[in-house]
Scaffold this motif. Structure first.
Motif, mmCIF file in Angstrom:
data_model
loop_
_atom_site.group_PDB
_atom_site.id
_atom_site.type_symbol
_atom_site.label_atom_id
_atom_site.label_comp_id
_atom_site.label_asym_id
_atom_site.label_seq_id
_atom_site.Cartn_x
_atom_site.Cartn_y
_atom_site.Cartn_z
ATOM 1 N N LEU A 131 -3.115 -1.987 -2.651
ATOM 2 C CA LEU A 131 -2.190 -0.874 -2.467
ATOM 3 C C LEU A 131 -2.644 0.023 -1.311
ATOM 4 O O LEU A 131 -1.827 0.462 -0.492
ATOM 5 C CB LEU A 131 -2.070 -0.066 -3.753
ATOM 6 N N VAL A 132 -3.956 0.256 -1.239
ATOM 7 C CA VAL A 132 -4.500 1.068 -0.143
ATOM 8 C C VAL A 132 -4.285 0.357 1.196
ATOM 9 O O VAL A 132 -3.814 0.951 2.173
ATOM 10 C CB VAL A 132 -6.004 1.342 -0.364
ATOM 11 N N CYS A 133 -4.632 -0.946 1.237
ATOM 12 C CA CYS A 133 -4.461 -1.718 2.470
ATOM 13 C C CYS A 133 -2.983 -1.801 2.864
ATOM 14 O O CYS A 133 -2.638 -1.767 4.049
ATOM 15 C CB CYS A 133 -5.020 -3.130 2.293
ATOM 16 N N GLY A 134 -2.113 -1.910 1.836
ATOM 17 C CA GLY A 134 -0.682 -1.965 2.098
ATOM 18 C C GLY A 134 -0.176 -0.694 2.757
ATOM 19 O O GLY A 134 0.631 -0.742 3.694
ATOM 20 N N LEU A 135 -0.652 0.449 2.294
ATOM 21 C CA LEU A 135 -0.261 1.727 2.889
ATOM 22 C C LEU A 135 -0.759 1.835 4.334
ATOM 23 O O LEU A 135 -0.039 2.301 5.223
ATOM 24 C CB LEU A 135 -0.814 2.890 2.055
ATOM 25 N N PHE A 158 1.417 -0.392 6.491
ATOM 26 C CA PHE A 158 2.773 0.114 6.691
ATOM 27 C C PHE A 158 2.802 1.275 7.687
ATOM 28 O O PHE A 158 3.628 1.303 8.605
ATOM 29 C CB PHE A 158 3.378 0.547 5.360
ATOM 30 N N PHE A 159 1.893 2.228 7.516
ATOM 31 C CA PHE A 159 1.944 3.436 8.341
ATOM 32 C C PHE A 159 1.250 3.288 9.698
ATOM 33 O O PHE A 159 1.550 4.035 10.629
ATOM 34 C CB PHE A 159 1.333 4.614 7.572
ATOM 35 N N LEU A 202 1.931 -7.285 4.418
ATOM 36 C CA LEU A 202 1.761 -6.355 3.297
ATOM 37 C C LEU A 202 1.954 -7.078 1.961
ATOM 38 O O LEU A 202 1.220 -6.845 1.002
ATOM 39 C CB LEU A 202 2.769 -5.213 3.442
#
Length: 455
Positions: free
Chosen positions: A330-334, A337-338, A365
């Motif tokens: 979830l952290v890596c996904g954020l 994305f940003f 992601l």
């Protein structure tokens, strides 16, 4: 490694084991990165030659070294079950098998390497660099495979920090020899990209010397007297290692080779698309080191608890590991994305490549979410010595579902190049779900067995 009584203690012990594994994996990843990057600074042809050589070598190495990963659960079970007298015997048989496998790779390479490279329709200079790079790398295959066996032994005792320090020591050695042999410094010949192969081979021999010295002299490894006597070859023990290791090796091979296959199939797209795909895939592979490291740590702790017959503790470790992986995903996904445009800019200054890479990274992601489940669950299943079903699931999810679906979407819909990524995501997701169900089933089976034992 010690028995833990609370979930908090389990979390602490898992993290202590996990962090050095993660640093080790990132270090190993960096070695290949430096080979490619430093060769690229010599010439474009050398960069291409080393990149092609690496792409041929990596799936073979990861698949075959995966077979030797069976040493970790075997030793973990012996240690957990207080059967330490069998550890040295198992490790030495693993070393024998590593030597045999190395020899087979060298012989096979002698016959198939030239036809494969010739069939790729490469520039003659690129083909020469790739061929000579692989030959040079071949000089280090034997020590590399033996080092993997010793690493599995060290990790199985929970001393992953030692493995981390050994691997970290290899990085400066590799970079220094790369510099000297690629660019011809300090009186050594100027070999270009081929020098990176010789540098890696030298590094592997140095790693072997360091690993053997530590296993012989440093406790607790010295307590097992790994090299204190010569053991006869045991076909029975080889069968045990191969029965557990071959499915592990093939599972890893199916996973790593699928990406190479997709890259090959994408060769029909334009240069910008291929470059963007490779850049996004490279960063996704970098992030995969997190769930992969959690997977390896779970094999150790789950194998230790299962070997001791503490199945409840093995279950708790499994779900703690999966929870950590999902949280990290979830952290890596954020971050993906940003900061996808900033990440894409690391790989290229071309605006078109950066824009398309940032789009590919959105698909990456979803890789993170599937990998956060399938990799740790796979590691836990190896701790239970359950590998055959995992192997079949990997084959089906990647090659029967993922690749054909990706090919269809890329060639018969408007998805184009993104179709391959959608296919891979679907394969990974299906693999993650089926592995999850398999882990729950195995945990129930062992729980039921424990209850029957005490009735």
């Amino acid at each position: 490694m010690n028995e833990t009584l609370t979930k908090k203690d389990k979390l602490k012990q898992l993290i202590v084991i996990l962090i050095p594994i993660l640093v080790t994996q990132l270090s190993m990843y960096s070695m290949n990165f430096f080979d490619t990057m430093m060769s690229g600074h010599y010439s474009a042809e050398d960069l291409a030659g080393v990149a092609i050589g690496s792409s041929l070598w990596v799936p073979v190495f990861t698949g075959l070294s995966g077979i030797l990963l069976s040493i970790t659960p075997i030793v973990a079970h012996l240690v957990g079950g207080s059967k330490k007298e069998g550890v040295a015997y198992s490790v030495i048989q693993g070393v024998y098998l590593a030597c045999i496998m190395s020899g087979l790779v060298i012989v096979a390479g002698f016959f198939v390497m030239e036809p494969i490279l010739s069939g790729m329709d490469l520039d003659s200079n690129v083909e020469r660099v790739a061929n000579d790079y692989l030959i040079a790398l071949g000089l280090g295959i034997v020590p590399l495979f033996i080092v993997n066996v010793l690493r599995c032994f060290i990790d199985a005792l929970g001393k992953t920090r030692v493995t981390m320090l050994i691997t970290l020591s290899s990085l400066p050695i590799n970079v220094v020899f790369n510099y000297m042999l690629i660019f011809g410094k300090f009186g050594l010949p100027e070999l270009g990209g081929v020098g990176a192969g010789y540098a890696s081979a030298i590094t592997y021999w140095v790693l072997l010397i360091i690993s053997v010295a530590i296993v012989i002299r440093q406790r607790p490894f010295a307590d097992y007297h790994i090299f204190s006597r010569i053991y006869a070859v045991s076909i029975t023990k080889w069968k045990e290692i191969l029965k557990l290791g071959v499915p592990i090796g093939f599972s890893i091979f199916f996973e790593t080779s699928i990406f190479a296959a997709v890259t090959l199939l994408m060769s029909g797209f334009d240069t910008v698309t291929i470059a963007s795909h490779q850049a996004a895939l490279n960063f996704a592979s970098f992030l995969y080191m997190v769930p992969l490291s959690i997977s390896m740590a779970l094999t150790i702790v789950v194998g230790f608890e299962v070997g001791a017959g503490r199945y409840r503790d093995a279950v708790q470790y499994s779900w703690i590991g999966v929870s950590i992986a999902v949280g990290m995903a979830l952290v890596c996904g954020l971050v993906l994305f940003f900061f996808r445009t900033d990440i894409a800019a690391i790989y290229s200054g071309d605006g078109a490549v950066v824009k398309l890479t940032s789009t590919f990274l959105i698909y990456a992601l979803f890789f993170q979410l599937s990998d956060a489940i399938q990799a740790p669950v796979q590691g836990a299943l190896r701790g239970y010595k359950d590998v055959n079903v995992t192997f079949i699931m990997a084959l089906v999810s990647y090659w029967v579902i993922g690749l054909p679906l990706g090919y269809y979407l890329a060639n018969h819909t408007d998805a184009l190049a993104f179709g391959y990524w959608i296919g891979l995501i679907a394969g990974l997701a299906i693999g993650a779900l089926t592995l999850l169900f398999r882990l729950i089933y195995i945990q129930k089976q062992t729980s039921s067995h424990t209850q029957q034992t005490f009735q």
